[in-house]
Design an enzyme around this catalytic site. Sequence first.
Site, mmCIF file in Angstrom:
data_model
loop_
_atom_site.group_PDB
_atom_site.id
_atom_site.type_symbol
_atom_site.label_atom_id
_atom_site.label_comp_id
_atom_site.label_asym_id
_atom_site.label_seq_id
_atom_site.Cartn_x
_atom_site.Cartn_y
_atom_site.Cartn_z
ATOM 1 N N SER A 64 -1.838 1.778 0.079
ATOM 2 C CA SER A 64 -2.088 1.899 1.526
ATOM 3 C C SER A 64 -3.299 1.114 2.014
ATOM 4 O O SER A 64 -3.484 0.980 3.225
ATOM 5 C CB SER A 64 -2.272 3.371 1.904
ATOM 6 O OG SER A 64 -1.047 4.041 1.856
ATOM 7 N N LYS A 67 -2.646 -1.581 4.419
ATOM 8 C CA LYS A 67 -2.382 -1.306 5.842
ATOM 9 C C LYS A 67 -3.502 -1.823 6.746
ATOM 10 O O LYS A 67 -3.275 -2.114 7.914
ATOM 11 C CB LYS A 67 -2.180 0.201 6.040
ATOM 12 C CG LYS A 67 -0.954 0.742 5.290
ATOM 13 C CD LYS A 67 -0.916 2.266 5.281
ATOM 14 C CE LYS A 67 0.283 2.816 4.530
ATOM 15 N NZ LYS A 67 0.251 4.305 4.448
ATOM 16 N N TYR A 191 7.253 -3.828 3.492
ATOM 17 C CA TYR A 191 6.257 -2.752 3.320
ATOM 18 C C TYR A 191 6.016 -2.435 1.840
ATOM 19 O O TYR A 191 4.868 -2.313 1.392
ATOM 20 C CB TYR A 191 6.734 -1.510 4.092
ATOM 21 C CG TYR A 191 5.883 -0.290 3.877
ATOM 22 C CD1 TYR A 191 4.670 -0.131 4.530
ATOM 23 C CD2 TYR A 191 6.300 0.714 3.003
ATOM 24 C CE1 TYR A 191 3.885 1.000 4.322
ATOM 25 C CE2 TYR A 191 5.526 1.844 2.787
ATOM 26 C CZ TYR A 191 4.319 1.985 3.439
ATOM 27 O OH TYR A 191 3.544 3.094 3.223
ATOM 28 N N TYR A 243 -6.329 9.869 6.040
ATOM 29 C CA TYR A 243 -5.327 10.864 6.451
ATOM 30 C C TYR A 243 -6.008 12.171 6.830
ATOM 31 O O TYR A 243 -7.050 12.148 7.490
ATOM 32 C CB TYR A 243 -4.267 11.038 5.345
ATOM 33 C CG TYR A 243 -3.793 9.713 4.854
ATOM 34 C CD1 TYR A 243 -3.030 8.894 5.686
ATOM 35 C CD2 TYR A 243 -4.141 9.209 3.606
ATOM 36 C CE1 TYR A 243 -2.615 7.638 5.275
ATOM 37 C CE2 TYR A 243 -3.729 7.952 3.188
ATOM 38 C CZ TYR A 243 -2.974 7.180 4.033
ATOM 39 O OH TYR A 243 -2.583 5.944 3.631
ATOM 40 N N VAL A 261 -2.802 5.304 -2.745
ATOM 41 C CA VAL A 261 -2.416 6.217 -3.831
ATOM 42 C C VAL A 261 -2.528 5.589 -5.218
ATOM 43 O O VAL A 261 -2.364 6.280 -6.221
ATOM 44 C CB VAL A 261 -0.994 6.813 -3.686
ATOM 45 C CG1 VAL A 261 -0.940 7.873 -2.629
ATOM 46 C CG2 VAL A 261 0.038 5.748 -3.499
HETATM 47 O O1 DON Z 1 4.437 4.432 1.165
HETATM 48 C C1 DON Z 1 3.890 5.011 0.245
HETATM 49 O O2 DON Z 1 4.048 6.203 0.022
HETATM 50 C C2 DON Z 1 2.968 4.200 -0.636
HETATM 51 N N1 DON Z 1 3.455 2.861 -0.807
HETATM 52 C C3 DON Z 1 1.580 4.126 -0.057
HETATM 53 C C4 DON Z 1 0.973 5.466 0.232
HETATM 54 C C5 DON Z 1 -0.501 5.511 0.082
HETATM 55 O O3 DON Z 1 -1.122 4.694 -0.554
HETATM 56 C C6 DON Z 1 -1.177 6.705 0.659
HETATM 57 N N2 DON Z 1 -2.600 6.652 0.396
HETATM 58 N N3 DON Z 1 -3.377 7.339 -0.093
#
Ligand code: DON
Length: 307
Positions: A64, A67, A191, A243, A261
Site C-alpha cells: 500500500s 498508493k 493495482y 487506516y 502489509v
Molecule cells: O490490496 C491489498 O490488500 C494489498 N495489495 C495492499 C494492502 C495494504 O498494504 C494495506 N496496508 N497496510
Amino acid sequence: MTDLQAIVEEIHASLSPRRGEGKVADYIPQLAHVDPQKFGMAVVTVDGETHLAGDAEEAFSIQSISKVFTLTLALGKHGESIWKRVGREPSGSAFNSIVQLEYEGGIPRNPFINAGAIAITDLVLAGHTPKEAIGEIVRFLRYLADEDDIIVDQAVARSEQATGFRNFALANFLRSFGKLDHAAELVLGVYFHQCALAMSCRQLARAGLFLANSGTNPLTGHRVVSHMRARRINALMLTCGHYDGSGDFAYRVGLPGKSGVGGGILAVAPGKASVAVWSPGLNENGNSLIGSLALEMLAARTGWSVF
Ligand code: DON
C-alpha cells in the site's frame, strides 16, 4: 559517523531482539513466505545524507505504500478533479472495508484505503493499456528514487491476482456506482502490480524525499510536485496513511506516514528527511509493529514530529 547514523543504529539494535513479533500478512499467499526476522531502516536527509541499518538494502513488497505514488501520478494527470472520485477523510475502518462504500454512494473515504486506491488507479489508467500504466508507475518510481533496479515482483502480483476476492468486490462495487471508468479486471491488473513493486528501504526513502523537501527531490533537483501539493499529500498521509491506526500513529510518531502489509512504512519529516522502515510482523491494524516502534523512537530522538 554522524549523530544520526548512531541514532539509527541504536534504534535498530534496541528493537532487534523483538524481531518476529506481530503477524506476517498471509492473505496474499506469497507474502507469507517472507522471513519475519527481517528488519531494515533507512533515513535519507534533505541534505543528501543516507543512514542505513539492518536489512535496509533488501527489496520487499511495498504494497500500500505504492498508493502515495499513484496518488501523486493521478494528481499530476487530472489535478484536483480527482476529489470527485475519492474523499479526503480518515475512514475509521479497516483498509479493505466495503461497508462505507454503499452508504457513501461509491465515493471511498480517502485514496489510501483499498477502495480509494483502486479508484485512483482507474484514473492513472486513463488513456493507457494496463501494461502501459504499470510501465508508467515503475518508471515514476525509478525517476523518484533515481535508480533503475526497481521492479515488480511478478510472483506477488500473480498471488494477489489469484486471491484478491475482496478487491474484486470493491472494484465491481465502485463500477456499479459508475465510479470506475475501466473494467474491474483491468484496473486490478494495474493495482496488483503497483502493490507488488519490490523496493528496499533505501530506495523507498529516496523515492519519498520530494515530500520532505516541498515537492523537489534535493538529490536530483527534479521538481516532482508543487510545494502546496507536497503539503497536501503529507496531510493525507498523516490523517489516513495508517487506516484506523492513523490517530495512534500521529499520536506516537507525529509524522506523515504510509504503511503496507509487506511490513514497510514510509514516513516523511518535512524539511528534514524521508524515512523507510521494514519489518514484516504486523499489528492489529495491518501496520508494521516493529516499524512503527522504530519510527516512534526516531521521532522522539530527533524531535522531528510535526507537532
Ligand atoms: O490490496 C491489498 O490488500 C494489498 N495489495 C495492499 C494492502 C495494504 O498494504 C494495506 N496496508 N497496510
